[in-house]
Each structure stands twice: as C-alpha cells, then as structure tokens.
Scaffold this motif. Structure first.
Motif, PDB file in Angstrom:
ATOM      1  N   ASP A 170     -24.390-106.692 -44.870  1.00 12.49           N
ATOM      2  CA  ASP A 170     -24.513-107.821 -44.063  1.00 12.49           C
ATOM      3  C   ASP A 170     -24.848-107.600 -42.674  1.00 12.49           C
ATOM      4  N   PRO A 191     -26.774-109.944 -39.030  1.00  5.90           N
ATOM      5  CA  PRO A 191     -27.388-111.017 -38.667  1.00  5.90           C
ATOM      6  C   PRO A 191     -28.767-111.669 -38.845  1.00  5.90           C
ATOM      7  N   GLN A 250     -27.946-116.673 -37.267  1.00  7.50           N
ATOM      8  CA  GLN A 250     -27.841-116.906 -35.788  1.00  7.50           C
ATOM      9  C   GLN A 250     -28.587-115.967 -34.847  1.00  7.50           C
ATOM     10  N   THR A 259     -24.227-112.591 -29.232  1.00 13.01           N
ATOM     11  CA  THR A 259     -22.987-112.397 -30.343  1.00 13.01           C
ATOM     12  C   THR A 259     -23.498-112.997 -31.615  1.00 13.01           C
ATOM     13  N   THR A 270     -23.002-113.960 -35.398  1.00  9.35           N
ATOM     14  CA  THR A 270     -22.459-113.416 -36.489  1.00  9.35           C
ATOM     15  C   THR A 270     -23.334-112.769 -37.628  1.00  9.35           C
ATOM     16  N   ASP A 290     -24.511-112.680 -41.608  1.00  9.31           N
ATOM     17  CA  ASP A 290     -24.728-113.257 -42.946  1.00  9.31           C
ATOM     18  C   ASP A 290     -24.506-112.140 -43.892  1.00  9.31           C
ATOM     19  N   ASN A 348     -21.428-106.675 -29.266  1.00 12.48           N
ATOM     20  CA  ASN A 348     -21.355-107.842 -30.112  1.00 12.48           C
ATOM     21  C   ASN A 348     -19.772-108.144 -30.518  1.00 12.48           C
ATOM     22  N   ASN A 388     -18.584-110.199 -32.176  1.00 14.74           N
ATOM     23  CA  ASN A 388     -18.507-110.883 -33.519  1.00 14.74           C
ATOM     24  C   ASN A 388     -18.759-109.965 -34.656  1.00 14.74           C
ATOM     25  N   ILE A 389     -18.907-108.616 -34.482  1.00 16.03           N
ATOM     26  CA  ILE A 389     -18.992-107.445 -35.410  1.00 16.03           C
ATOM     27  C   ILE A 389     -18.219-106.522 -35.326  1.00 16.03           C
TER      28      ILE A 389
END
Length: 578
Positions: free
Chosen positions: A138, A140, A143, A155, A157, A159, A554, A556-557
C-alpha cells in the motif's frame, strides 16, 4: 501540424526565458508551475528521475540480496541488514521528484498535442508505481500531490496495492490508445530509450501489462489476459526493443557511467558478489555458463595459493572455518543441497564473493574480490589471461558504457513460459524457454563490441587477442541443448517451471526487482543458499518497511508490524521463504 507544434513549443520556451526574474528562479523545482516549465528540459528531468527510481541503488541492493543475486552483507539476519532508513532516498525521488515532474509535464504537453511524449510519461509512471507496490504494497496515490504547490498535501493516506496496480494499468491503457496512431515524438525532447519511436513505447506498455498479469497470477491475473496480449502482437520480443537505460563513458562533469562501474573500477573495493549466484553460473551444471565471464571479472583466479599461504589467509572471512575449505560444507547448507557452495563461489575457478547474510567485518580482500564484469556494467571482459587489479581510476574495460536493464526481450519469453505452465495460457513453454535463453545470450554477447577485441594479450607461443578468448559459438549452443534436454526429462510442469525460474534468474543479472518478484510468487528457484548463521531467527522479508521519513512525517501512515507482511499479490504461505 508537427511544424506548428514545434513553433508553439519554441514560443513558450522563449517567452519563459524573456520573463524570468529572480522570484521565478526561487520556485521549488519539485512543485513545477506549468506556466514556467520548459517542456523539453522537463522531459529530460522526467527521464533522469525515472532512471533514478527504476534503477535505484537502494532497490537493487535490497532485491538482489534477497534473491541471492548479490551478497547480503549488512548483518546476520534480514532485520539487521535492512532498516526503514534505506528507502528514504527512493521515496523522495519518487514523490518529490519523478511524480510531480511527470504530472507537470503532462499538464503542459497535452495542450501542445505532444501525445507520444505524454504517453511515454504515463508508462514511466505506471512502471514506477507498480515497482513501489512490489516493494511496499500500500502506497499513497489518489491523495499524493493534491493541493498544488501552494498548499501541498503532506499527509496523504495510502491506497491499497491492488488499487495502485489498477491505476497503473489504466495509465498503460491510456498510453497504448494515444500511441495507436504511430506518430512519434513531436517535440525536440531527447528520448534516451527509443529515440521518440511510438511503436517501441507501445510495446513497453503492452509488455508491462503482461508483467502485471503474471505478477498477480495468485491474485487475479489470468491466462486469458496473457493470451489477449500475445494475440495483440505488441510485446517486447526482440533485443532491439529492450527497455533499458544506456550509460555513457564520461568520468566527470557529469559522471554518466554505469553505477556498477563506478562501484568497482575507481579506487574502492566494490560490492561483494553472491557466492551462490556465481556458483549457479560457474559450477551448478557441471560446466560453465557461457555468460559467466561476461557477468563477472575475477581479479584473482588462483585463490588457493592465497588461502593456503599463512600471510594471505586473513583475506578471507568464512565464519565457520578459518579459511576456505573445499572439503567442508556447513550441515545446514548440506541439508538443503549437498552441492551448496560455501565461502567461495568456485574453488577451482576463483570466484570470490560472500555467503548469504555474512555480516562480519571486512578483511583486506579488495584486490581479490570478484567484481562486476562487461555485462551490464560496461566493465572488463574476463579473458582469463590478464586478470588483475581493476582499481585504476576508471580506465578499464568498456569504461562504464553499460545499461540499466528495466525489461529485456528474454524476460518476456520467460514470463510467457511461466504463464503457459502455471496459468493455462496458450503457447509452447519449451520453445519459449529456448527462445528466452538464446535472447539472453545474444544480448550479453553484443557487449563484445564495447571493448577492443584486437588488443593483444599474449605473443608466446602465439599471438592471442581479446577476441580469441571470447566464448566459442559451440559452447553457447551446447548450453541451450543441455537445458532443453533437462526440460525434456522433467516429469511434471512443476519440475519444468523450476527450470524456467532458474534460467530466468540467471538472465535477470543486473535487475533485482524481477528476481525478488519471481521468488515471492513461485517460491523458485529452489535450494537457495540459507543464512550463514544457522541459529538466527530469520524470517524472510516479504515486503519492505516504509521509509522512516514517510512514517515520521505523515501522521496518516503507520509502520508495518513486521517484515513478513506480504504484498497483495503474494498469497503464498510462509513455508517457501527462507
């Protein structure tokens, strides 16, 4: 129409040059504003950025170590050898360099009707995205790059790997449609790969779709997809179509030589070759693969005189014996194969590298290590006569005029053979295997033109030139015949696939990601050399940890729990990974 496009492009470039001021020079080059971008220069930047991502040193070292094509020397376990910091440079090169440059180029080139150039950029982006998924799963995408240069999304997310693969294949479909007219590059942009030929770029796109189908065969890739691509007749099937970056011979300002050449032919000792991989070529079949002396250059061929000499014994670090011992095989090696090489790639022929996951200190062995050879590094051809020190400030061999093999015609045939044997695709796997080996041999032999074959090596008892030491035609043919006899004697498709995978790994020299992918999806080749430390708990890396810079910056990771997390297309159990 082409003339109009060129005039329009020239007017844009001149207007930008006339309007440039100090403020414009301070614009972040990684957030290119289409109104200030020079299409020709930007395309060159895209190509260089793509090369740096597709042929990243970090990716090469990581994947060749795991697939035993080069020695793993960072530690005695995979965890010790690989840290999240190793891919920070790759992440920056892709997300702060290549992808923004491609998006910026497309934004200015599409209105100008530069369809072939745009298509090539989509192909380079598609390959890079798939390679990143092959490493990390996975990542990014949807975004990534949102918000523009003024308010970038720092930041994004991630995919799923499957979603990114699908997006990459959409880019390939768009590229194929745009290239269908057959019109090549309409601008003055220099195309290092194909000279602006639309047909060749279209073949790359179709071949990458084949790569997708075979790579994902455990997670949705089908033989029907392979059949459709073969029926389309637009694959890389001949060496003149190979997708490869060509390096130069310039030593400085800029140094444009192959990174392998820079690694070994200046004043440094060079990377350790894999004893197992050198043994695979030089000894495993009972005779020498003709490609061996093109792949590797031996600085010293008589290693026995060194390791039996008390003054030279400290040049070796065998871990389980004081010096190389041709009568000794570690028990955990022998449990896998009684022929497993230990400490040297070949005792009789002098191929000297390191065993898998030998992370001990470095002895004074720089002058006797086997190093990169003529193919693909642009180094020296091992003529078996004037072997010796190659740390000569870049004056040896083909002077670094090598290639970065991103995709070769032989690999297409290997993958098609795999598809026939394991995916129910149409075709003759035997013929595909034979064609693949011959194509690999021919590409390697073509590097003979990069060195002076008339250089005299000896005059007594007769004159011997470099060309006299090239591998004879009969030996190349005998190699193919041996493998095909082996294939004919195989009792099952599984046995035949094992032969295909072994030969594919040999032909992949110079490219690590395809070898790493091959092993994870097939658990082949079998009988790979294990870690030299039998006591270490050592799970195989099924996907790379995210780069430290990505995780730390980041919110979000989240970092992966462990290195055994597979990518989406690797649905094998853990039993084949060691």
């Amino acid at each position: 129409m082409k003339l109009f496009k060129k005039i329009a492009l020239a007017m844009i470039v001149l207007s930008m040059a006339a309007c440039a001021d100090l403020d414009e020079l301070l614009i972040n080059p990684n957030g290119v504003d289409p109104s200030q971008a020079d299409a020709v220069s930007l395309y060159n930047s895209v190509q260089l950025g793509f090369r740096n991502v597709a042929y990243s040193g970090a990716v090469y070292n990581f994947t060749t170590g795991l697939s035993r094509m080069e020695a793993e020397t960072g530690g005695f376990t995979y965890v010790a050898s690989h840290a999240p910091t190793e891919f920070s440079g790759l992440w920056s090169a892709a997300y702060a360099g290549l992808f923004p440059d491609i998006d910026a180029y497309i934004a200015i080139a599409e209105p100008l009707g530069l369809d072939a150039e745009v298509a090539s950029c989509k192909i380079m982006k598609a390959y890079s995205l798939m390679m990143m998924v092959d490493l990390f799963d996975d990542i990014p995408l949807s975004q990534a790059g949102m918000g523009g240069a003024d308010t970038p999304n720092t930041t994004p997310t991630a995919d799923t790997g499957e979603e990114v693969y699908a997006a990459a294949n959409t880019l390939l479909d768009e590229a194929i449609a745009a290239l269908a007219s057959g019109e090549g590059f309409a601008s003055a942009a220099f195309d290092n790969f194909y000279g602006g030929d639309a047909g060749d770029w279209s073949s790359v796109a179709s071949t990458l779709k084949l790569r997708t189908a075979v790579t994902t065969k455990l997670a949705g890739g089908t033989g029907a997809q392979v059949n459709a691509l073969v029926d389309g007749g637009d694959l890389i099937v001949a060496n003149g179509q190979n997708f490869e970056w060509t390096y130069g011979t310039n030593r400085a300002n800029p140094n444009n030589r192959h990174p392998f050449y820079n690694n070994s032919y200046e004043n440094n000792d060079g990377a350790y070759m894999s004893n197992w991989y050198m043994w695979l070529l030089a000894e495993s079949k009972g005779f020498v693969d003709p490609r061996t002396r093109y792949y590797f250059f031996r600085q010293e061929t008589d290693l026995e005189s060194i390791y039996t000499d008390p003054d030279g014994a400290n040049a070796f670090d065998c871990i389980l014996t004081a010096v190389p011992d041709p009568e000794f095989i570690p028990p955990h090696y022998e449990a896998i194969s009684p022929d497993m090489p230990y400490c040297l790639g070949s005792y009789s022929q002098g191929y000297f590298g390191r065993d898998h996951l030998n992370g001990s200190g470095i002895p004074p062995d720089g002058a006797i290590r086997t190093v990169y050879g003529l193919y693909p590094a642009g180094g020296k051809f091992d003529n078996d006569i004037d072997n010796g020190d190659i740390q000569n400030a870049g004056t040896d061999g083909a002077l670094g005029e090598g290639i970065a093999p991103i995709w070769q015609a032989s690999w297409t045939h290997f993958q098609l053979a795999e598809a026939v044997l394991t995916m129910g695709a149409n075709g003759d796997a035997r013929q595909l295997l034979e064609d693949a080996i011959v194509l690999s041999q021919d590409r390697v032999r073509s590097f003979e033109d990069k060195v002076d074959g008339n250089r005299i090596l000896a005059t007594v008892p007769t004159i011997v030139t470099v060309a006299d030491t090239y591998v004879a035609d009969s030996l190349w043919t005998e190699y193919v015949e041996f493998v095909m006899d082996e294939y004919d004697a195989a009792g099952s498709d599984d046995d035949r696939m094992a032969i295909v995978a072994r030969e594919y790994l040999i032909a992949l020299w110079g490219n690590g990601i395809e070898g790493y992918n091959l092993y994870r999806r097939t658990c082949l080749p079998a009988n790979l050399q294990p870690s030299i430390d039998p006591a270490a708990g050592n799970p195989f890396i099924r996907s790379a940890l995210y780069p430290a810079t990505h995780v730390n910056l980041n919110q979000n990771i989240t970092q992966k729990e462990n290195i055994t997390t597979p990518v989406f297309w690797d649905t094998n159990d853990a039993s084949c990974n060691y």
